[in-house]
Every structure is written in C-alpha cells, then in structure tokens.
Design a protein around this motif. Structure first.
Motif, PDB file in Angstrom:
ATOM      1  N   ARG A  41       0.837  -1.201   0.000  1.00  0.00           N
ATOM      2  CA  ARG A  41       0.000   0.000   0.000  1.00  0.00           C
ATOM      3  C   ARG A  41       0.871   1.249   0.000  1.00  0.00           C
ATOM      4  O   ARG A  41       1.998   1.242   0.488  1.00  0.00           O
ATOM      5  CB  ARG A  41      -0.934   0.007   1.203  1.00  0.00           C
ATOM      6  N   PRO A  42       0.336   2.351  -0.523  1.00  0.00           N
ATOM      7  CA  PRO A  42       1.116   3.589  -0.554  1.00  0.00           C
ATOM      8  C   PRO A  42       1.068   4.323   0.783  1.00  0.00           C
ATOM      9  O   PRO A  42       0.139   4.144   1.569  1.00  0.00           O
ATOM     10  CB  PRO A  42       0.406   4.414  -1.635  1.00  0.00           C
ATOM     11  N   PHE A  43       2.095   5.120   1.021  1.00  0.00           N
ATOM     12  CA  PHE A  43       2.166   6.002   2.179  1.00  0.00           C
ATOM     13  C   PHE A  43       2.528   7.387   1.684  1.00  0.00           C
ATOM     14  O   PHE A  43       3.358   7.539   0.789  1.00  0.00           O
ATOM     15  CB  PHE A  43       3.230   5.520   3.175  1.00  0.00           C
ATOM     16  N   ASP A  44       1.939   8.411   2.278  1.00  0.00           N
ATOM     17  CA  ASP A  44       2.243   9.789   1.891  1.00  0.00           C
ATOM     18  C   ASP A  44       3.593  10.214   2.455  1.00  0.00           C
ATOM     19  O   ASP A  44       3.938   9.890   3.605  1.00  0.00           O
ATOM     20  CB  ASP A  44       1.168  10.753   2.411  1.00  0.00           C
ATOM     21  N   ASN A  45       4.341  10.978   1.647  1.00  0.00           N
ATOM     22  CA  ASN A  45       5.610  11.537   2.110  1.00  0.00           C
ATOM     23  C   ASN A  45       5.376  12.409   3.341  1.00  0.00           C
ATOM     24  O   ASN A  45       4.372  13.102   3.431  1.00  0.00           O
ATOM     25  CB  ASN A  45       6.266  12.370   1.016  1.00  0.00           C
ATOM     26  N   GLY A  46       6.307  12.339   4.273  1.00  0.00           N
ATOM     27  CA  GLY A  46       6.236  13.146   5.485  1.00  0.00           C
ATOM     28  C   GLY A  46       5.460  12.514   6.623  1.00  0.00           C
ATOM     29  O   GLY A  46       5.498  13.004   7.742  1.00  0.00           O
ATOM     30  N   ARG A  47       4.753  11.424   6.359  1.00  0.00           N
ATOM     31  CA  ARG A  47       3.961  10.771   7.400  1.00  0.00           C
ATOM     32  C   ARG A  47       4.853   9.934   8.321  1.00  0.00           C
ATOM     33  O   ARG A  47       5.864   9.388   7.908  1.00  0.00           O
ATOM     34  CB  ARG A  47       2.881   9.878   6.792  1.00  0.00           C
ATOM     35  N   SER A  48       4.442   9.824   9.562  1.00  0.00           N
ATOM     36  CA  SER A  48       5.154   9.014  10.550  1.00  0.00           C
ATOM     37  C   SER A  48       4.644   7.576  10.490  1.00  0.00           C
ATOM     38  O   SER A  48       3.439   7.344  10.324  1.00  0.00           O
ATOM     39  CB  SER A  48       4.940   9.573  11.952  1.00  0.00           C
ATOM     40  N   VAL A  49       5.570   6.638  10.618  1.00  0.00           N
ATOM     41  CA  VAL A  49       5.215   5.220  10.599  1.00  0.00           C
ATOM     42  C   VAL A  49       5.935   4.489  11.729  1.00  0.00           C
ATOM     43  O   VAL A  49       6.987   4.930  12.206  1.00  0.00           O
ATOM     44  CB  VAL A  49       5.571   4.547   9.247  1.00  0.00           C
ATOM     45  N   ARG A  50       5.331   3.392  12.142  1.00  0.00           N
ATOM     46  CA  ARG A  50       5.959   2.494  13.114  1.00  0.00           C
ATOM     47  C   ARG A  50       6.353   1.240  12.355  1.00  0.00           C
ATOM     48  O   ARG A  50       5.595   0.729  11.534  1.00  0.00           O
ATOM     49  CB  ARG A  50       4.996   2.152  14.240  1.00  0.00           C
ATOM     50  N   ILE A  51       7.541   0.742  12.656  1.00  0.00           N
ATOM     51  CA  ILE A  51       8.057  -0.433  11.961  1.00  0.00           C
ATOM     52  C   ILE A  51       8.387  -1.510  12.979  1.00  0.00           C
ATOM     53  O   ILE A  51       9.042  -1.248  13.996  1.00  0.00           O
ATOM     54  CB  ILE A  51       9.319  -0.066  11.161  1.00  0.00           C
ATOM     55  N   THR A  52       7.906  -2.718  12.677  1.00  0.00           N
ATOM     56  CA  THR A  52       8.251  -3.887  13.480  1.00  0.00           C
ATOM     57  C   THR A  52       8.748  -4.973  12.534  1.00  0.00           C
ATOM     58  O   THR A  52       8.456  -4.958  11.333  1.00  0.00           O
ATOM     59  CB  THR A  52       7.050  -4.398  14.305  1.00  0.00           C
ATOM     60  N   LEU A  53       9.476  -5.928  13.099  1.00  0.00           N
ATOM     61  CA  LEU A  53      10.026  -7.039  12.317  1.00  0.00           C
ATOM     62  C   LEU A  53      10.080  -8.269  13.215  1.00  0.00           C
ATOM     63  O   LEU A  53      11.111  -8.630  13.769  1.00  0.00           O
ATOM     64  CB  LEU A  53      11.412  -6.687  11.775  1.00  0.00           C
ATOM     65  N   GLU A  54       8.918  -8.877  13.386  1.00  0.00           N
ATOM     66  CA  GLU A  54       8.762 -10.032  14.287  1.00  0.00           C
ATOM     67  C   GLU A  54       9.754 -11.146  13.994  1.00  0.00           C
ATOM     68  O   GLU A  54      10.269 -11.773  14.908  1.00  0.00           O
ATOM     69  CB  GLU A  54       7.339 -10.589  14.174  1.00  0.00           C
TER      70      GLU A  54
END
Length: 136
Positions: A41-54
């Motif tokens: 899915r797309p994400f807008d530039n400048g947006r904050s995201v949380r990343i996990t890697l189980e």
C-alpha cells in the motif's frame, strides 16, 4: 545520506501512526539514515510510521518518517528515514541481522545449508565493510 534496501523475503510491518515531531535533518549528512522496503500500500511523504520485524526480533519497534513512496509493478517502494540517533542505530543493527538472514536463505536456495553463525561469518567477511556506516 544512505538508505539500505531491506530484503523482500523478510517483510516489515509498517503502520501509519500519528505524525510525530522529528528533529530537523541535515540533508548533507553522510552515512546510514534509513531503509527502503517493499509494501503493498502507498504512504504519503512526510507521514510518521511504526516499523516492526517479528521474524528477526519480536521486540523491535521504531518510528520513522516516509521520505518517498514510488509505485512499482507489484506494489510500492517506500523510503523511511530515522532522524534520531537512537532509532537510526537500532535500525542499522536490525538491518544487518536481516541481511544475514537473507544471505542464509539465498545460500539454502543454492543448495548450501548454513546455520545462522556460519551465514553471519560469511556475510561479515563479504559485505560488512561496504555496509553504510552510522553517522549523525
């Protein structure tokens, strides 16, 4: 600034979160600043995201900012920067572990069975010197 391409065979969980204030980034800084990854899915530039890697570390969880999201044939290539020193350092370490696991999996496809320590030793010898340095 250098971004490391995260291996596609170890999918990241990328979740949109409420935008966070990040410190200003010096666009001229050198070294590791983030990752590129594939997403459906797309994400807008400048947006904050949380990343996990189980798959690599169930406790791994960092926040970053989307700096680019480009459409590809089968999804989106997203670039995420980690502007704080602590998160940048943490992501760089997880990315090295991810690259080693990817290397181990590729060796298995090629008919070589390596345990994680053997794969790590080979990856370090072949690729560690060219992995972007951590500098802020």
């Amino acid at each position: 600034m250098e971004f490391v391409a995260h291996p596609r065979d170890l999918p990241l969980e990328i979740t949109l979160i409420e935008d966070q204030p990040f410190p200003q980034i010096n666009k001229e800084r050198a070294g590791f600043v983030g990752i590129t990854s594939f997403t459906s899915r797309p994400f807008d530039n400048g947006r904050s995201v949380r990343i996990t890697l189980e798959e690599i570390d169930p406790n791994f969880c960092v926040s970053g900012r989307v700096v680019q999201c480009e459409k590809e044939m089968d999804g989106y290539r997203i670039s995420i920067e980690f502007p704080t020193k602590e998160e940048c350092y943490c992501v760089r370490m997880i990315e090295q572990l991810s690259q080693i696991e990817h290397y181990r999996r590729q060796a298995k496809i090629a008919g070589r069975r390596l345990n994680y320590n053997e794969a790590a030793a080979e990856w370090i010898q072949k690729f560690a010197a060219s992995f972007p340095a951590f500098t802020i």
